[in-house]
Design an enzyme around this catalytic site. Structure first.
Site, PDB file in Angstrom:
ATOM      1  N   GLY A 121       0.841  -1.187   0.000  1.00  0.00           N
ATOM      2  CA  GLY A 121       0.000   0.000   0.000  1.00  0.00           C
ATOM      3  C   GLY A 121       0.875   1.234   0.000  1.00  0.00           C
ATOM      4  O   GLY A 121       1.985   1.218  -0.531  1.00  0.00           O
ATOM      5  N   CYS A 122       0.407   2.292   0.624  1.00  0.00           N
ATOM      6  CA  CYS A 122       1.156   3.549   0.647  1.00  0.00           C
ATOM      7  C   CYS A 122       2.546   3.327   1.231  1.00  0.00           C
ATOM      8  O   CYS A 122       2.691   2.823   2.343  1.00  0.00           O
ATOM      9  CB  CYS A 122       0.402   4.582   1.478  1.00  0.00           C
ATOM     10  SG  CYS A 122       1.295   6.131   1.623  1.00  0.00           S
ATOM     11  N   PHE A 123       3.571   3.688   0.471  1.00  0.00           N
ATOM     12  CA  PHE A 123       4.933   3.422   0.937  1.00  0.00           C
ATOM     13  C   PHE A 123       5.322   4.245   2.154  1.00  0.00           C
ATOM     14  O   PHE A 123       6.250   3.885   2.866  1.00  0.00           O
ATOM     15  CB  PHE A 123       5.974   3.526  -0.169  1.00  0.00           C
ATOM     16  CG  PHE A 123       5.901   4.714  -1.092  1.00  0.00           C
ATOM     17  CD1 PHE A 123       5.543   5.974  -0.675  1.00  0.00           C
ATOM     18  CD2 PHE A 123       6.224   4.542  -2.429  1.00  0.00           C
ATOM     19  CE1 PHE A 123       5.502   7.052  -1.545  1.00  0.00           C
ATOM     20  CE2 PHE A 123       6.187   5.610  -3.320  1.00  0.00           C
ATOM     21  CZ  PHE A 123       5.823   6.874  -2.868  1.00  0.00           C
TER      22      PHE A 123
END
Length: 177
Positions: free
Chosen positions: A13-15
């Site tokens: 997902g969002c890094f």
């Protein structure tokens, strides 16, 4: 510290939320936010978010396996994601946010597949484990403002981690681990 180094690549997902958990471990040399798995060279954040490049947000980890073995990285990875979500991760939806383990050699592939099987059999999740295990492809470093976001913008990072549902999910499924 051992001179032997290896690379691991994970999409979760969002890094922004995938750097800190690894960054804080012994034997981790660096954690870089970037993009992988797509068909466009040197994509930008905007291009990846447009869902037209085929890339996923990911982190690439340089680690010393004698200090922090790949198996431990896998265990930590599973504890940062919802492995049953095929549509993205938490509030972030779309293919660029789908979770994956990108293996760099046959040993990593074998270990990743075994860890996925153990998780599936553990009973922690009632739904199937749908996280992809894929051969590593070129990794493109994300723009500077994305690197170590949790250090540069701690309040924003914490609001995002909580507001996205990630923090609550991790706490519910993994407790204080």
């Amino acid at each position: 510290m051992s001179e032997k180094k290896e690379i691991a690549t994970f999409a979760g997902g969002c890094f922004w939320c995938m750097v800190k958990p690894f960054d804080e471990q012994p034997g981790i040399e660096k954690v870089v936010s970037g993009y992988t798995g797509g068909h466009t060279e040197n994509p930008t954040y905007e291009e990846v978010c447009s869902e037209t490049t085929g890339h996923r947000e990911a982190v690439q980890i340089t680690f010393h396996p004698d200090v922090f073995p790949y198996e431990k990285l896998l265990e930590l990875f599973w504890q940062q994601i919802d492995p049953t979500d095929a549509g993205g991760q938490f509030a972030d939806r779309g293919s660029s946010y789908r979770a994956a383990i990108f293996y760099h050699n046959d040993k990593q592939k074998e270990l990743a597949e075994a860890s996925k099987q153990r998780l599936a059999e553990s009973g922690i999740f009632k739904d199937p484990i749908v996280t992809d295990i894929l051969k590593a492809e070129p990794f493109y470093e994300a723009e500077g403002y994305h690197q170590h976001f949790y250090k540069k913008n701690p309040a924003h990072y914490q609001r995002y981690r909580t507001g996205s549902g990630r923090a609550g999910f991790i706490s519910e499924h993994w407790g204080a681990k």
